[in-house]
Design a protein around this motif. Structure first.
Motif, mmCIF file in Angstrom:
data_model
loop_
_atom_site.group_PDB
_atom_site.id
_atom_site.type_symbol
_atom_site.label_atom_id
_atom_site.label_comp_id
_atom_site.label_asym_id
_atom_site.label_seq_id
_atom_site.Cartn_x
_atom_site.Cartn_y
_atom_site.Cartn_z
ATOM 1 N N ASN A 32 -60.585 -3.481 21.979
ATOM 2 C CA ASN A 32 -61.031 -3.699 20.596
ATOM 3 C C ASN A 32 -62.536 -3.538 20.460
ATOM 4 O O ASN A 32 -63.017 -2.975 19.477
ATOM 5 N N GLU A 33 -63.293 -4.040 21.425
ATOM 6 C CA GLU A 33 -64.747 -3.871 21.382
ATOM 7 C C GLU A 33 -65.118 -2.390 21.429
ATOM 8 O O GLU A 33 -65.998 -1.936 20.693
ATOM 9 N N THR A 34 -64.456 -1.649 22.288
ATOM 10 C CA THR A 34 -64.738 -0.220 22.403
ATOM 11 C C THR A 34 -64.379 0.507 21.118
ATOM 12 O O THR A 34 -65.136 1.366 20.645
ATOM 13 N N LEU A 35 -63.236 0.170 20.521
ATOM 14 C CA LEU A 35 -62.833 0.828 19.276
ATOM 15 C C LEU A 35 -63.759 0.470 18.121
ATOM 16 O O LEU A 35 -63.948 1.277 17.210
ATOM 17 N N ASP A 36 -64.341 -0.722 18.141
ATOM 18 C CA ASP A 36 -65.295 -1.096 17.101
ATOM 19 C C ASP A 36 -66.577 -0.268 17.192
ATOM 20 O O ASP A 36 -67.249 -0.053 16.195
ATOM 21 N N LYS A 37 -66.918 0.206 18.371
ATOM 22 C CA LYS A 37 -68.131 0.997 18.566
ATOM 23 C C LYS A 37 -67.952 2.465 18.161
ATOM 24 O O LYS A 37 -68.924 3.186 18.019
ATOM 25 N N VAL A 38 -66.713 2.913 17.985
ATOM 26 C CA VAL A 38 -66.435 4.316 17.672
ATOM 27 C C VAL A 38 -66.839 4.608 16.233
ATOM 28 O O VAL A 38 -66.593 3.819 15.327
ATOM 29 N N ASP A 39 -67.465 5.784 16.027
ATOM 30 C CA ASP A 39 -67.828 6.236 14.689
ATOM 31 C C ASP A 39 -66.617 6.948 14.084
ATOM 32 O O ASP A 39 -66.349 8.111 14.379
#
Length: 118
Positions: A32-39
């Motif tokens: 979830n943290e990684t997906l939140d960083k995606v543009d």
């Protein structure tokens, strides 16, 4: 002795489930943290590119099927070759018979070259 074995295996299974649940929460949190960083504004562009590639691949497969079918017909490939020879002959007669026509053709080619290549 079988009661002790059953109790130990039940406790072991419960301990494994708890450990798995904790690891699952950790991994899910990291995802979830990684997906939140995606543009995500770029996702539309990527989707379009993938769609274009898929359409090109499907079109190439269809064209290959059509050409293979044409090649299976006994007369059509020969007629298409004859048609190609006739078209090249007509174009040559129209553009290459006199020196004026040849010079005009060279001028058109140079103009197109300057226009597209700079």
């Amino acid at each position: 002795m079988s009661d002790e074995t059953t109790t130990q295996s039940t406790e072991s299974a419960t301990g494994d489930n708890v450990a798995f649940a904790e690891r699952y929460k950790d991994v899910l949190g990291k995802v979830n943290e990684t997906l939140d960083k995606v543009d995500w504004s770029q996702a539309g562009r990527i989707g379009k590119v993938v769609g274009i590639f898929a359409a090109v691949i499907v079109a190439q497969i269809m064209i290959k099927g059509i050409l293979d079918t044409i090649n299976l017909l006994p007369v059509v490939p020969g007629l298409l070759e004859l048609l190609g020879v006739v078209v090249v002959g007509q174009w040559s007669w129209k553009n290459l018979t006199t020196s004026d026509k040849r010079n005009a053709l060279v001028a058109r080619i140079q103009t197109l070259r300057k226009e597209y290549l700079g």
